[in-house]
Design an enzyme around this catalytic site. Structure first.
Site, PDB file in Angstrom:
ATOM      1  CE  LYS A  34      -3.550   2.114   2.941  1.00 48.25           C
ATOM      2  NZ  LYS A  34      -4.291   1.969   4.208  1.00 48.25           N
ATOM      3  CG  ASP A  59      -5.536  -1.465   1.877  1.00 45.85           C
ATOM      4  OD1 ASP A  59      -5.259  -2.494   2.518  1.00 45.85           O
ATOM      5  OD2 ASP A  59      -6.105  -0.473   2.373  1.00 45.85           O
ATOM      6  CB  THR A 100      -3.354  -3.259   8.101  1.00 43.42           C
ATOM      7  OG1 THR A 100      -3.706  -2.112   7.336  1.00 43.42           O
ATOM      8  CG2 THR A 100      -2.178  -3.958   7.431  1.00 43.42           C
ATOM      9  CB  THR A 125       5.601 -10.555  16.244  1.00 45.29           C
ATOM     10  OG1 THR A 125       6.347 -10.093  17.366  1.00 45.29           O
ATOM     11  CG2 THR A 125       4.131 -10.334  16.551  1.00 45.29           C
ATOM     12  CG  ASP A 126       9.371 -12.164  19.869  1.00 52.76           C
ATOM     13  OD1 ASP A 126       8.770 -11.111  19.554  1.00 52.76           O
ATOM     14  OD2 ASP A 126      10.557 -12.175  20.265  1.00 52.76           O
ATOM     15  CD  GLU A 127       6.416  -6.972  19.897  1.00 51.23           C
ATOM     16  OE1 GLU A 127       5.490  -6.266  20.313  1.00 51.23           O
ATOM     17  OE2 GLU A 127       7.387  -6.513  19.265  1.00 51.23           O
ATOM     18  CE1 TYR A 153       2.984  -5.560  14.903  1.00 46.27           C
ATOM     19  CE2 TYR A 153       4.164  -6.144  16.902  1.00 46.27           C
ATOM     20  CZ  TYR A 153       3.998  -6.252  15.538  1.00 46.27           C
ATOM     21  OH  TYR A 153       4.841  -7.065  14.812  1.00 46.27           O
ATOM     22  CE  LYS A 157       2.162  -9.660  12.796  1.00 40.15           C
ATOM     23  NZ  LYS A 157       2.242  -9.565  11.305  1.00 40.15           N
ATOM     24  CG  ASN A 183      13.528  -9.304  11.800  1.00 40.73           C
ATOM     25  OD1 ASN A 183      13.607  -9.727  10.665  1.00 40.73           O
ATOM     26  ND2 ASN A 183      13.004 -10.041  12.765  1.00 40.73           N
ATOM     27  CE  LYS A 192       8.654  -0.809  14.078  1.00 41.78           C
ATOM     28  NZ  LYS A 192       8.609  -1.429  12.798  1.00 41.78           N
ATOM     29  N   PRO A 208      16.388   8.810  22.670  1.00 42.25           N
ATOM     30  CG  PRO A 208      14.335   8.821  21.539  1.00 42.25           C
ATOM     31  CD  PRO A 208      15.808   8.952  21.315  1.00 42.25           C
ATOM     32  CB  VAL A 209      16.861   5.184  26.677  1.00 44.99           C
ATOM     33  CG1 VAL A 209      16.698   3.904  27.479  1.00 44.99           C
ATOM     34  CG2 VAL A 209      17.994   5.049  25.661  1.00 44.99           C
ATOM     35  CG  ASP A 275       8.790   2.333  30.528  1.00 42.53           C
ATOM     36  OD1 ASP A 275       9.097   2.076  29.348  1.00 42.53           O
ATOM     37  OD2 ASP A 275       8.976   1.539  31.465  1.00 42.53           O
TER      38      ASP A 275
HETATM   39  P1  NAD Z   1       7.373  -2.336   8.124  1.00 40.39           P
HETATM   40  O1  NAD Z   1       6.481  -1.464   8.943  1.00 40.39           O
HETATM   41  O2  NAD Z   1       8.774  -1.909   7.852  1.00 40.39           O
HETATM   42  O3  NAD Z   1       6.703  -2.587   6.692  1.00 40.39           O
HETATM   43  C1  NAD Z   1       5.353  -2.897   6.544  1.00 40.39           C
HETATM   44  C2  NAD Z   1       5.009  -2.799   5.058  1.00 40.39           C
HETATM   45  O4  NAD Z   1       3.632  -3.161   4.912  1.00 40.39           O
HETATM   46  C3  NAD Z   1       5.176  -1.399   4.477  1.00 40.39           C
HETATM   47  O5  NAD Z   1       5.826  -1.474   3.224  1.00 40.39           O
HETATM   48  C4  NAD Z   1       3.745  -0.909   4.316  1.00 40.39           C
HETATM   49  O6  NAD Z   1       3.591   0.016   3.246  1.00 40.39           O
HETATM   50  C5  NAD Z   1       3.008  -2.204   4.056  1.00 40.39           C
HETATM   51  N1  NAD Z   1       1.584  -2.133   4.421  1.00 40.39           N
HETATM   52  C6  NAD Z   1       1.045  -1.647   5.571  1.00 40.39           C
HETATM   53  N2  NAD Z   1      -0.292  -1.731   5.520  1.00 40.39           N
HETATM   54  C7  NAD Z   1      -0.596  -2.297   4.319  1.00 40.39           C
HETATM   55  C8  NAD Z   1      -1.813  -2.664   3.693  1.00 40.39           C
HETATM   56  N3  NAD Z   1      -3.001  -2.441   4.293  1.00 40.39           N
HETATM   57  N4  NAD Z   1      -1.766  -3.231   2.475  1.00 40.39           N
HETATM   58  C9  NAD Z   1      -0.569  -3.447   1.854  1.00 40.39           C
HETATM   59  N5  NAD Z   1       0.605  -3.110   2.394  1.00 40.39           N
HETATM   60  C10 NAD Z   1       0.592  -2.551   3.613  1.00 40.39           C
HETATM   61  O7  NAD Z   1       7.325  -3.757   8.814  1.00 40.39           O
HETATM   62  P2  NAD Z   1       8.484  -4.837   8.994  1.00 40.39           P
HETATM   63  O8  NAD Z   1       9.312  -4.465  10.155  1.00 40.39           O
HETATM   64  O9  NAD Z   1       9.109  -5.101   7.684  1.00 40.39           O
HETATM   65  O10 NAD Z   1       7.620  -6.099   9.440  1.00 40.39           O
HETATM   66  C11 NAD Z   1       7.122  -7.018   8.473  1.00 40.39           C
HETATM   67  C12 NAD Z   1       6.294  -8.067   9.183  1.00 40.39           C
HETATM   68  O11 NAD Z   1       7.080  -8.711  10.173  1.00 40.39           O
HETATM   69  C13 NAD Z   1       5.078  -7.491   9.917  1.00 40.39           C
HETATM   70  O12 NAD Z   1       4.004  -8.370   9.745  1.00 40.39           O
HETATM   71  C14 NAD Z   1       5.520  -7.463  11.376  1.00 40.39           C
HETATM   72  O13 NAD Z   1       4.407  -7.616  12.236  1.00 40.39           O
HETATM   73  C15 NAD Z   1       6.444  -8.665  11.437  1.00 40.39           C
HETATM   74  N6  NAD Z   1       7.498  -8.577  12.455  1.00 40.39           N
HETATM   75  C16 NAD Z   1       8.429  -7.569  12.407  1.00 40.39           C
HETATM   76  C17 NAD Z   1       9.443  -7.547  13.360  1.00 40.39           C
HETATM   77  C18 NAD Z   1      10.511  -6.483  13.332  1.00 40.39           C
HETATM   78  O14 NAD Z   1      11.406  -6.516  14.189  1.00 40.39           O
HETATM   79  N7  NAD Z   1      10.517  -5.558  12.398  1.00 40.39           N
HETATM   80  C19 NAD Z   1       9.495  -8.513  14.368  1.00 40.39           C
HETATM   81  C20 NAD Z   1       8.511  -9.507  14.394  1.00 40.39           C
HETATM   82  C21 NAD Z   1       7.541  -9.538  13.410  1.00 40.39           C
HETATM   83  P1  TYD Z   2      10.967  -1.278  19.058  1.00 41.23           P
HETATM   84  O1  TYD Z   2      12.100  -1.169  18.098  1.00 41.23           O
HETATM   85  O2  TYD Z   2       9.841  -0.299  18.932  1.00 41.23           O
HETATM   86  O3  TYD Z   2      10.459  -2.782  18.976  1.00 41.23           O
HETATM   87  P2  TYD Z   2       9.408  -3.581  19.951  1.00 41.23           P
HETATM   88  O4  TYD Z   2       8.724  -2.619  20.830  1.00 41.23           O
HETATM   89  O5  TYD Z   2       8.485  -4.198  18.974  1.00 41.23           O
HETATM   90  O6  TYD Z   2      10.256  -4.550  20.693  1.00 41.23           O
HETATM   91  O7  TYD Z   2      11.556  -1.156  20.532  1.00 41.23           O
HETATM   92  C1  TYD Z   2      12.566  -2.024  20.987  1.00 41.23           C
HETATM   93  C2  TYD Z   2      12.825  -1.692  22.441  1.00 41.23           C
HETATM   94  O8  TYD Z   2      13.387  -0.377  22.518  1.00 41.23           O
HETATM   95  C3  TYD Z   2      11.555  -1.641  23.292  1.00 41.23           C
HETATM   96  O9  TYD Z   2      11.853  -2.143  24.590  1.00 41.23           O
HETATM   97  C4  TYD Z   2      11.222  -0.161  23.367  1.00 41.23           C
HETATM   98  C5  TYD Z   2      12.581   0.490  23.322  1.00 41.23           C
HETATM   99  N1  TYD Z   2      12.624   1.814  22.679  1.00 41.23           N
HETATM  100  C6  TYD Z   2      13.236   2.888  23.330  1.00 41.23           C
HETATM  101  O10 TYD Z   2      13.737   2.767  24.460  1.00 41.23           O
HETATM  102  N2  TYD Z   2      13.281   4.105  22.701  1.00 41.23           N
HETATM  103  C7  TYD Z   2      12.732   4.294  21.471  1.00 41.23           C
HETATM  104  O11 TYD Z   2      12.770   5.436  20.934  1.00 41.23           O
HETATM  105  C8  TYD Z   2      12.124   3.183  20.808  1.00 41.23           C
HETATM  106  C9  TYD Z   2      11.499   3.343  19.440  1.00 41.23           C
HETATM  107  C10 TYD Z   2      12.104   1.955  21.443  1.00 41.23           C
END
Ligand code: NAD
Ligand code: TYD
Length: 336
Positions: A34, A59, A100, A125-127, A153, A157, A183, A192, A208-209, A275
């Site tokens: 999208k 989408d 979505t 996700t492991d979440e 979130y 999922k 990742n 992230k 920002p932590v 936090d």
């Molecule tokens: P991202 O946010 O970087 O990318 C998401 C992509 O999906 C974007 O390109 C966005 O344009 C597209 N998108 C969003 N809504 C859409 C819709 N309605 N239709 C079509 N496309 C749409 O995400 P990511 O970090 O690459 O994560 C990819 C997948 O992995 C997700 O399902 C996420 O839940 C899962 N995941 C990510 C992590 C991580 O650390 N990044 C960890 C565990 C699981």
């Molecule tokens: P994030 O990358 O958002 O992934 P997730 O919440 O899905 O694990 O965050 C990773 C960890 O970092 C999480 O414990 C929240 C923390 N965090 C910060 O401390 N500061 C920040 O600005 C962000 C984005 C995350």
């Protein structure tokens, strides 16, 4: 062989497309995205002219267009990365996440039922397992651990995962699910933790932590994750869930300090902020199943992976400056 990759203009999806086009010459990849604020066509620029690659802006909730694409392309495999993926945004706007992450997944699986498919793979996700206490490093989530989500979130999922398993049981759809840890690597949107800290540090902005920075995440290099998905879609058993972890647990504050050190930036940039609401303490998954069934292991250790990631952000400043510019965000979120 044709593979649909949804969300392929985002972080993991784009890395997966690069990985698959290199690993399987002649395999056709169709990316459905999208292009929300998190997806950018410039990320896919290296493959846009590849004869085996097609990009379609759509989408995944748009049933009519999704069905048309299935009828036209007849995919063998669908790998669903498309999602709203940031916990902080889900706290502000839960409905978009349900739409979505849950309804979009359902539309894709309905299309798979209607047109036939060899495999539907859900990137989860492991979440979905919730969090673990900080004082019990001996505990890990297995695929049998109960769903116990914390954020909108992770709840969205988890809802999608339940729907995927329901489509397997009820309609016999050949599905698999992977539940991976955090990742990191090239092309991750700087919202992230790791890319935000790298890009802020490079701009000498505050880092920002949240809270005291003691929360623990298990970091998985994105290419190792792509290899795991490749194995699961080809050799994993239908109806099964596979945990994918980096075996690389770190406290947030230690990750941020390492980035400062690697970039030669002062730790005085670190700013402790309020936090996150409902902040999960620790994620850790047991990866025995994927290791023993499919022979997968993470290959990139954290020092090597963070080095490669930092190098990428240093070399691709134009990419991240463009994707975080407010113009870009306004353009892509308009009309949501
Ligand atoms: P991202 O946010 O970087 O990318 C998401 C992509 O999906 C974007 O390109 C966005 O344009 C597209 N998108 C969003 N809504 C859409 C819709 N309605 N239709 C079509 N496309 C749409 O995400 P990511 O970090 O690459 O994560 C990819 C997948 O992995 C997700 O399902 C996420 O839940 C899962 N995941 C990510 C992590 C991580 O650390 N990044 C960890 C565990 C699981
Ligand atoms: P994030 O990358 O958002 O992934 P997730 O919440 O899905 O694990 O965050 C990773 C960890 O970092 C999480 O414990 C929240 C923390 N965090 C910060 O401390 N500061 C920040 O600005 C962000 C984005 C995350």
């Amino acid at each position: 062989m044709t593979i649909f990759v949804t969300g392929g203009a985002g972080f993991i999806g784009a890395n997966f497309i690069f990985y698959m086009l290199a690993a399987y010459p002649g395999c056709r990849i169709v990316c459905l995205d999208k292009l929300t604020y998190a997806g950018d066509l410039s990320t896919l620029e290296p493959v846009m002219n590849d004869a085996d690659f097609r990009f379609v802006k759509t989408d995944i909730c748009d049933r009519e267009t999704v069905y048309e694409l299935f009828a036209e392309e007849k995919p063998d495999i669908v790998v669903n990365f498309a999602a709203e993926s940031h916990v902080d945004r889900s706290i502000d706007e839960p409905e978009l996440f349900l739409r979505t992450n849950l309804l979009g997944t359902q539309v894709l699986m309905d299309a798979c039922r209607r047109y036939g498919i060899r495999r539907y793979h859900q990137v989860s996700t492991d979440e979905v397992y919730g969090d673990l206490p900080l004082d019990r490093p001996d505990l890990f989530f297995t695929e049998e651990s109960p769903i116990r989500t914390s954020s909108p979130y992770s709840a969205s999922k988890a809802g999608a995962d339940l729907m995927v398993m329901a489509y397997h049981r009820t309609y016999g759809l050949p599905v698999t699910i992977s539940r991976c840890s955090n990742n990191y690597g090239p092309c991750q949107f700087p919202e992230k933790l790791i890319p935000l800290m790298i890009t802020n540090a490079l701009a000498d902005k505050p880092l920002p932590v949240y809270g005291e920075g003691l929360n623990v995440r298990d970091w998985l290099y994105v290419e190792d994750h792509c290899r795991a998905i490749d194995l699961i879609i080809h050799k994993g058993r239908a109806g099964e869930i596979y945990n994918v972890g980096g075996n690389n647990e770190r406290r947030n504050i230690d990750v941020v300090k390492l980035i400062c050190r690697e970039l030669g930036k002062p730790e005085s940039l670190i700013t402790y902020v309020e936090d996150r609401k409902g902040h999960d303490l620790r994620y850790a998954v047991d990866t025995t199943k994927i290791r023993t069934e499919l022979g997968w292991l993470p290959e990139t250790d954290f020092e090597e992976g963070i080095g490669k990631t930092i190098r990428w952000y240093l070399d691709n400043r134009c990419w991240w400056e463009a994707v975080i510019s407010s113009d870009h965000i306004n353009k892509n979120t308009a009309g949501l």
